[in-house]
Scaffold this active site. Structure first.
Site, PDB file in Angstrom:
ATOM      1  N   LYS A 116     160.941  73.503 -25.052  1.00 62.64           N
ATOM      2  CA  LYS A 116     160.750  72.045 -25.049  1.00 62.64           C
ATOM      3  C   LYS A 116     161.686  71.850 -26.134  1.00 62.64           C
ATOM      4  O   LYS A 116     161.788  71.090 -26.493  1.00 62.64           O
ATOM      5  CB  LYS A 116     159.510  72.205 -24.493  1.00 62.64           C
ATOM      6  CG  LYS A 116     159.072  71.716 -22.802  1.00 62.64           C
ATOM      7  CD  LYS A 116     157.821  71.222 -22.205  1.00 62.64           C
ATOM      8  CE  LYS A 116     157.880  71.509 -20.937  1.00 62.64           C
ATOM      9  NZ  LYS A 116     158.116  72.117 -20.648  1.00 62.64           N
ATOM     10  N   GLU A 200     152.366  65.970 -29.275  1.00 61.32           N
ATOM     11  CA  GLU A 200     153.267  64.981 -29.134  1.00 61.32           C
ATOM     12  C   GLU A 200     151.714  63.874 -29.381  1.00 61.32           C
ATOM     13  O   GLU A 200     150.655  64.539 -28.605  1.00 61.32           O
ATOM     14  CB  GLU A 200     153.294  65.152 -27.979  1.00 61.32           C
ATOM     15  CG  GLU A 200     155.001  65.398 -27.323  1.00 61.32           C
ATOM     16  CD  GLU A 200     155.755  65.058 -26.394  1.00 61.32           C
ATOM     17  OE1 GLU A 200     154.475  64.950 -25.392  1.00 61.32           O
ATOM     18  OE2 GLU A 200     156.559  65.722 -25.874  1.00 61.32           O
ATOM     19  N   GLU A 275     163.761  64.154 -18.211  1.00 68.75           N
ATOM     20  CA  GLU A 275     162.815  63.120 -17.867  1.00 68.75           C
ATOM     21  C   GLU A 275     161.873  62.685 -18.414  1.00 68.75           C
ATOM     22  O   GLU A 275     162.434  63.604 -19.828  1.00 68.75           O
ATOM     23  CB  GLU A 275     161.997  64.660 -16.818  1.00 68.75           C
ATOM     24  CG  GLU A 275     162.014  64.542 -15.972  1.00 68.75           C
ATOM     25  CD  GLU A 275     160.978  66.044 -15.128  1.00 68.75           C
ATOM     26  OE1 GLU A 275     159.324  65.395 -15.608  1.00 68.75           O
ATOM     27  OE2 GLU A 275     161.087  66.192 -14.593  1.00 68.75           O
ATOM     28  N   GLU A 293     161.147  66.630 -21.572  1.00 61.94           N
ATOM     29  CA  GLU A 293     162.541  67.480 -20.388  1.00 61.94           C
ATOM     30  C   GLU A 293     163.468  66.828 -19.852  1.00 61.94           C
ATOM     31  O   GLU A 293     163.419  65.689 -19.129  1.00 61.94           O
ATOM     32  CB  GLU A 293     161.426  68.357 -19.894  1.00 61.94           C
ATOM     33  CG  GLU A 293     161.036  67.838 -18.611  1.00 61.94           C
ATOM     34  CD  GLU A 293     160.055  68.624 -17.756  1.00 61.94           C
ATOM     35  OE1 GLU A 293     159.898  70.123 -18.756  1.00 61.94           O
ATOM     36  OE2 GLU A 293     159.108  68.724 -17.667  1.00 61.94           O
ATOM     37  N   ARG A 297     168.165  71.534 -12.509  1.00 56.92           N
ATOM     38  CA  ARG A 297     168.053  71.588 -10.717  1.00 56.92           C
ATOM     39  C   ARG A 297     168.343  70.456 -10.248  1.00 56.92           C
ATOM     40  O   ARG A 297     167.685  69.552 -10.729  1.00 56.92           O
ATOM     41  CB  ARG A 297     167.225  72.947 -10.665  1.00 56.92           C
ATOM     42  CG  ARG A 297     165.428  72.611 -10.601  1.00 56.92           C
ATOM     43  CD  ARG A 297     164.814  73.371 -10.677  1.00 56.92           C
ATOM     44  NE  ARG A 297     163.802  73.048 -10.852  1.00 56.92           N
ATOM     45  CZ  ARG A 297     162.796  72.045 -10.815  1.00 56.92           C
ATOM     46  NH1 ARG A 297     162.617  71.180 -10.070  1.00 56.92           N
ATOM     47  NH2 ARG A 297     160.856  71.807 -11.371  1.00 56.92           N
TER      48      ARG A 297
END
Length: 649
Positions: A116, A200, A275, A293, A297
């Site tokens: 991240k 965050e 996202e 993030e 997939r």
């Protein structure tokens, strides 16, 4: 196009990939653990290879064994699905090194987005807005506490290598920071082998919004619009929809542009999801939506995107991995209507969402919506894997219509004896705030007491159980007639007094035959029930009644199953009121006789108890008088229709 494909996964996603593969003429190879030997994905594959014992570390995470299976079966490609090895760069590299087509993004892109902190730096450099916070190498407690204070409380601690809410802690006050940091690091170390964290700003009314992107090897990158995945429990998605409610076109275009830039920044190929976290405290706005993030997939919630675009994303994965360009340009991709998905889990919301396991005696999903299922009736739900049984997806012209359709579909789910969250999903979808589009990631937590309180069997459910039990009794014919349970009475319908048991709570019910139907009295209410096969009709509603054996049925209502047993079938109706005769309503054994010949007895008092169908049935005096005759003894077997007693008035 590839000719054969090994699917390195199980359950719902394996079956989903197989559907597209078989439609395109691609041969499928399944892998399975010992626990999955009889699973649906194994039955549907062209070839299936066992790869180990039930534990994921001994089966679905054994990359070397999976690659051996692919080579041994002549597979041309590997599709990792989602979860397990889907975002494992080393597995992707090993597959490519073995000469297999990897149906996923390049290993370098997986690595770039796998951590991240590194991903956030990369996105910031690419001009993608990132959540205000801190990320760096100094992981000392003092530095982290100092940085958290600069950001301001509340602050969110997140594992650098995290996912699924693991290694994540919200800290409200400075005094709690050190303890919460230690807990987050322990969890991150256990889950990912890496205890590093980033900090965050905690968004007070967060919305989880993501953009589906797709890229090919020729530099083509497109988006396929957004999905809103804000309805979550413990950071796990529960309900997803597209498009996101309450978002204006300006904000949408800014979001799409950021997602495409993110994909280009890592030379992405294949299907991916970017996202974002949105601060919805003052509505959705482009300046309050930040990168969170990228999932490298296919996503669990991809069907809602397929519904609004008409695109088969798995087919696109096949084509791009085979070296073809994207099937459509951006200006050729359009969105139509609204789609919404709910995840059906094997868990009991009324009992703390504890997982539920067992063999599925009943597994029925509604036919009105798309259902991507991991299992079928007769399959066994084990404790070894993810508890998701299926996904239900509705698509309609408007959000209101799609939501209503899906709520109805969740209410029509019938699963037993495994408990599911179907009734919980239906409540979420029916909630006024959700229907109005006023929901964020705290929606479930705020409403937990209302949404997750266990449902109780309604009067209609109890009536349906009584009618269903009568319909399956010995002697019942195809139309649900069970005359042997009801004796003839002058000037009145045949009647029986029934005691039912729901979860150790008894319910007194009176049944009277009314032609081919039953007139039922429960707690002062009168219901008319018609039983036909496994369905009982009461007024305008149909109730599915499943016979699970030995005098037990399950009645389904609004996504919940209620098991009912017959405690007592006390039939004063087993008498001819004109002459005081009591006949045996069915074959059975006399287990007790309350009086002797010559004793007085009052109407309604129990004289004999007959055991049949592993239940006891009280046979009561139809009139008051004296017992003139007893035709049975305790412990004796009796046939249907024989005279057991006669009472003289």
């Amino acid at each position: 196009m590839i000719g054969s494909l090994l699917i390195a996964n199980r359950g719902e996603i394996a079956r989903r990939i197989m559907r597209t593969a078989h439609r395109l003429g691609v041969a499928t190879i399944a892998v399975y653990s010992e626990a999955d030997a009889r699973s649906a994905h194994v039955r549907e594959a062209d070839v299936a290879i066992e790869i180990g014992s039930a534990s994921v570390t001994d089966s679905y995470l054994r990359s070397e064994v999976i690659l051996e299976a692919a080579l041994a079966t002549g597979a041309e490609a590997i599709h990792p699905g989602y979860g397990f090895l889907s975002e494992n760069a080393e597995f992707a590299e090993a597959a490519q090194a073995a000469g297999l087509v990897w149906i996923g993004p390049p290993p370098a892109a997986i690595r770039a987005m796998g951590l991240k902190d590194a991903a956030k730096r990369l996105m910031a450099e690419a001009g993608v807005p990132v959540t205000p916070g801190w990320l760096g190498e100094d992981q000392g407690v003092q530095n982290l506490a100092k940085q958290a204070a600069k950001i301001g409380w509340p602050v969110l601690i997140k594992a650098v290598a995290g996912g699924g809410g693991k290694g994540m802690r919200k800290v409200e006050h400075a005094s709690d920071f050190v303890d919460e940091l230690a807990a987050a690091k322990r969890e991150a170390k256990s889950a990912f082998g890496d205890d590093r964290v980033l900090l965050e700003r905690f968004v007070t009314r967060p919305r989880h919004i993501e953009v589906q992107v797709f890229a090919d090897s020729f530099g083509g990158v497109v988006h396929l619009f957004e999905r809103d995945c804000s309805i979550q429990r413990r950071h796990q998605k529960v309900i997803e929809e597209a498009p996101a409610p309450g978002m204006d076109e300006t904000t949408r275009q800014a979001l799409y542009s950021a997602a495409v830039r993110a994909a280009r920044a890592v030379d992405y190929q294949g299907a991916g999801t970017v996202e974002f976290i949105a601060d919805a405290s003052e509505g959705l706005s482009a300046d309050r939506i930040w990168f969170m993030e990228m999932n490298t997939r296919l996503q669990v919630e991809h069907p809602v995107t397929e519904a609004i675009t008409g695109v088969d994303l798995v087919e696109w994965q096949f084509r791009v991995a085979s070296g073809e360009p994207l099937p459509l340009r951006q200006d050729q991709i359009s969105s139509s209507g609204h789609a919404i998905e709910a995840r059906l889990y094997a868990e009991d919301p009324g009992n703390g969402f504890l997982p539920s396991t067992g063999t599925l005696k009943v597994f029925e999903l509604p036919g009105e919506v798309r259902c991507d299922s991991a299992v079928e009736a007769g399959d066994t739900v084990t404790p070894y894997y993810d508890p998701m049984l299926a996904k239900l997806i509705s698509h309609a012209p408007t959000r209101e219509m799609a939501t209503g359709e899906l709520a109805k579909a969740c209410g029509a789910v019938r699963v037993w004896p495994v408990r599911t969250n179907a009734w919980f999903l239906a409540r979420c979808l029916d909630d006024a705030d959700f229907v109005a589009g006023d929901a964020d990631t705290g929606f479930i937590d705020r409403k937990m007491d209302t949404l997750a309180s266990s449902p109780a069997p309604s009067i209609e459910v109890r009536g349906a159980a009584a009618a269903g039990l009568a319909a399956i009794a010995p002697g019942a014919n195809a139309s649900g007639s069970s005359d042997r349970l009801f004796a003839f009475r002058l000037n009145a319908p045949a009647r029986s007094f029934v005691t039912l048991n729901f979860a150790d709570t008894s319910s007194e019910t009176t049944l009277a035959r009314a032609g081919e139907a039953y007139q039922i009295e429960i707690e002062g209410r009168s219901l008319c029930a018609a039983a036909n096969g496994g369905t009982v009709q009461i007024a305008d509603a149909s109730y599915r009644v499943a016979n699970i054996g030995e005098g037990h049925v399950v009645v389904f209502e609004n996504g919940a199953g209620f098991e009912c047993s017959l405690l007592k079938w006390g039939a004063s109706a087993e008498a001819d009121a004109s002459d005081g005769t009591i006949r045996s309503p069915m074959p059975g054994r006399i287990v007790s006789i309350a009086r002797r010949a010559g004793d007085p007895i009052k109407a309604g008092e129990t004289l004999l108890v007959l055991e049949a169908m592993k239940m006891e049935h009280a046979l009561k005096a139809p009139v008051s008088g004296v017992i003139a005759e007893l035709g049975a003894e305790e412990g004796t077997q009796v046939s249907e229709g024989v005279i057991l007693a006669r009472i003289e008035t």
